[in-house]
Design an enzyme around this catalytic site. Structure first.
Site, short mmCIF file in Angstrom:
data_model
loop_
_atom_site.label_atom_id
_atom_site.label_comp_id
_atom_site.label_asym_id
_atom_site.label_seq_id
_atom_site.Cartn_x
_atom_site.Cartn_y
_atom_site.Cartn_z
N LYS A 173 7.03 23.89 48.83
CA LYS A 173 6.52 24.41 47.56
C LYS A 173 7.66 25.07 46.80
CE LYS A 173 4.55 28.29 46.34
NZ LYS A 173 5.08 28.44 44.94
N GLU A 246 14.42 34.42 54.77
CA GLU A 246 15.65 34.84 54.11
C GLU A 246 15.22 35.60 52.87
OE1 GLU A 246 18.06 35.47 51.65
OE2 GLU A 246 18.69 33.40 51.31
N CYS A 280 20.64 36.70 45.82
CA CYS A 280 20.39 37.78 46.79
C CYS A 280 21.67 38.31 47.42
CB CYS A 280 19.42 37.30 47.87
SG CYS A 280 19.85 35.71 48.59
N GLU A 376 16.52 45.89 44.96
CA GLU A 376 17.23 44.72 44.47
C GLU A 376 16.90 44.50 43.00
OE1 GLU A 376 18.24 40.27 46.07
OE2 GLU A 376 16.15 40.92 46.25
#
Length: 474
Positions: A173, A246, A280, A376
């Site tokens: 997906k 991850e 990231c 983040e």
């Protein structure tokens, strides 16, 4: 004029959604609708899972040479058609990153094609008297894979290639805002793979949850936020599915006074603003030795003023838009909520009136417990903190929940070696940033998840180990 409609790709062909219909895809450069994408529901997910399960019965029995050949042909085809894929991704992301990442994607396909023929195990032997034992390394089964929107095609390749090389089948997906390149990749791969080996279903997070909760997948792989990772791990645990995560990062870039500041500044700017900071492992949390802190802030600010965001047609633009309105609001909110002791040295605002562009931003005066240090950002924002000693640098670097990647800039080889052991991150770069060779593992610690992409470690994650023992007599 009606918007074009995309289709899922299931069992080797395009399929219309059976359940919830369609949702608009928005051009991040303008905020206007560019197409309609399927919103897959239970029937769509079930059809894809059943197709993958049927295909697995035969694909698992193919030889490593056959799987290698299929992946090599896919790599060659992708390489020859990269302009088409870059254009598809451009429509979803407003970014030209896919064209730049083309060699990396092709290399990953070729690398995992090679790993298919390098399955390793213990040597056969008589470990119990009268018995011979050996190890079989087998595919796990159907793999449910959930990809993010920052590098859509790269993530589709990175997830599907090792799984398919190991003999698994895949239901992938893509992110709800960036499905085009993954659908095109599945269509290309179907020229060389049996129907059902690689299926793509589009949809929102609810579609991903249906995939995780479906009884067929033996393994779930997610690249995404920490919050999404916790949700996936919790859902997968109910059925004891294997999970690879991850997740987010908060990369510290530790710059000592003896570093090459020209090189460090250039790499930080490249690593912080590339793809609008939507990475990231972006170089957005700089820790600067007090001796050079002010100078480094000035260098970063000057470099940031020299770049700007813009649409693909703007050849002078350094990067494109943020992916969606929610991400723009997230980045803007983190900057607007800065405490009084923090200073926006440059940038800090939305760029332009249309689309989701954000100015290159440098922030100084931040402290370790500030929201922008612990969260983040996933945008073109660089923070700079001072440190006085090596011990303080390590403490500040490690003092966040994420542990994906880090970097050290110094001319002292002994110090660099010392810090690579002390930094609690899955990757440590020394005097460089953003290197991802296919042979080396990529994955983090702590809230950045578990499991590895790339390398033999990433390949072996899609296999299971079986002990076989034969009675051969006294």
């Amino acid at each position: 004029m009606p918007l074009p409609r995309l289709s899922n790709f299931v069992d080797g062909k395009k399929t219309e959604p059976l359940d919830d219909g369609y949702a608009e895809l928005l051009d991040p450069c303008t905020g206007t609708a560019s197409a309609l994408a399927p919103v897959s529901g239970p029937q769509d997910v079930d059809a894809a899972m059943r197709s993958a399960a049927t295909a697995f019965a035969q694909w698992r029995r193919t030889t490593p040479a056959e799987r290698q050949q299929a992946l090599l042909r896919i790599a060659d085809a992708l390489e020859s058609r990269m302009e088409e894929f870059a254009e598809a991704e451009l429509l979803d992301t407003g970014s030209t990153a896919a064209a730049g990442e083309a060699p990396l994607m092709v290399d990953q396909l070729r690398f995992f094609a090679g790993t298919a023929r390098l399955l390793e195990g213990s040597s056969a032997g008589e470990y119990s008297a009268g018995h011979t034992s050996y190890v079989r390394r087998e595919p796990v089964g159907v793999c449910a894979q959930l990809a993010p929107w920052n590098f859509p095609l790269l993530m589709a390749v990175l997830k599907s290639a090792p799984a398919i090389a190991a003999g698994n089948t895949v239901v992938l997906k893509p992110a709800e805002t960036t499905p085009r390149s993954a659908l095109l990749f599945a269509e290309l791969a179907a020229e060389f793979l049996p129907p059902g080996v690689l299926n793509v279903v589009c949809g929102a997070p609810a579609t991903g949850r249906l995939m995780v909760e479906h009884p067929v997948p033996a393994m779930v792989s997610l690249t995404g936020s920490v919050e999404a990772g916790i949700d996936v791990a919790r859902s997968a645990a109910a059925d004891l599915k294997r999970v690879h995560l991850e997740l987010g990062g908060k990369t510290p870039v530790v710059v000592f006074a003896d570093a090459d500041l020209d090189a460090a500044t250039a790499k930080i700017i490249e690593g912080a603003f590339g793809n609008a900071g939507q990475d990231c492992t972006a170089a957005t949390r700089v820790l600067a030795d007090r001796e050079i802190h002010d100078e480094l802030v000035e260098r970063l600010a000057a470099a940031a003023r020299a770049v700007r965001p813009g649409p693909p047609a703007d050849r002078a633009a350094a990067y494109g838009p943020l992916n969606n309105a929610a991400q723009l609001e997230r980045v803007r909110g983190l900057v607007e909520r800065l405490p009084e002791h923090a200073e926006v040295v440059v940038g800090g605002k939305q760029a332009g009136e249309a689309g989701y562009f954000f100015e290159p931003t440098v922030v100084s005066g931040v402290r370790q417990d500030d929201e922008i240090i612990r969260t983040e950002v996933f945008g073109p924002v660089v923070t700079v903190q001072p440190f006085a000693t090596e011990e303080e640098a390590v403490r500040l670097a490690n003092g966040v929940e994420q542990g994906l990647a880090s970097a050290v800039w110094t001319s002292d080889h002994t110090r660099a070696m010392r810090l690579t052991g002390l930094l609690d991150f899955g990757t440590v770069w020394v005097n460089t940033h953003l290197g991802f060779p296919s042979e080396m593992p990529h994955g983090g610690f702590k809230h950045s998840g578990y499991g590895k992409d790339l390398s033999m470690y990433g390949f072996e994650a899609y296999t299971r180990i079986k002990h076989v023992m034969h009675h051969v007599g006294a």
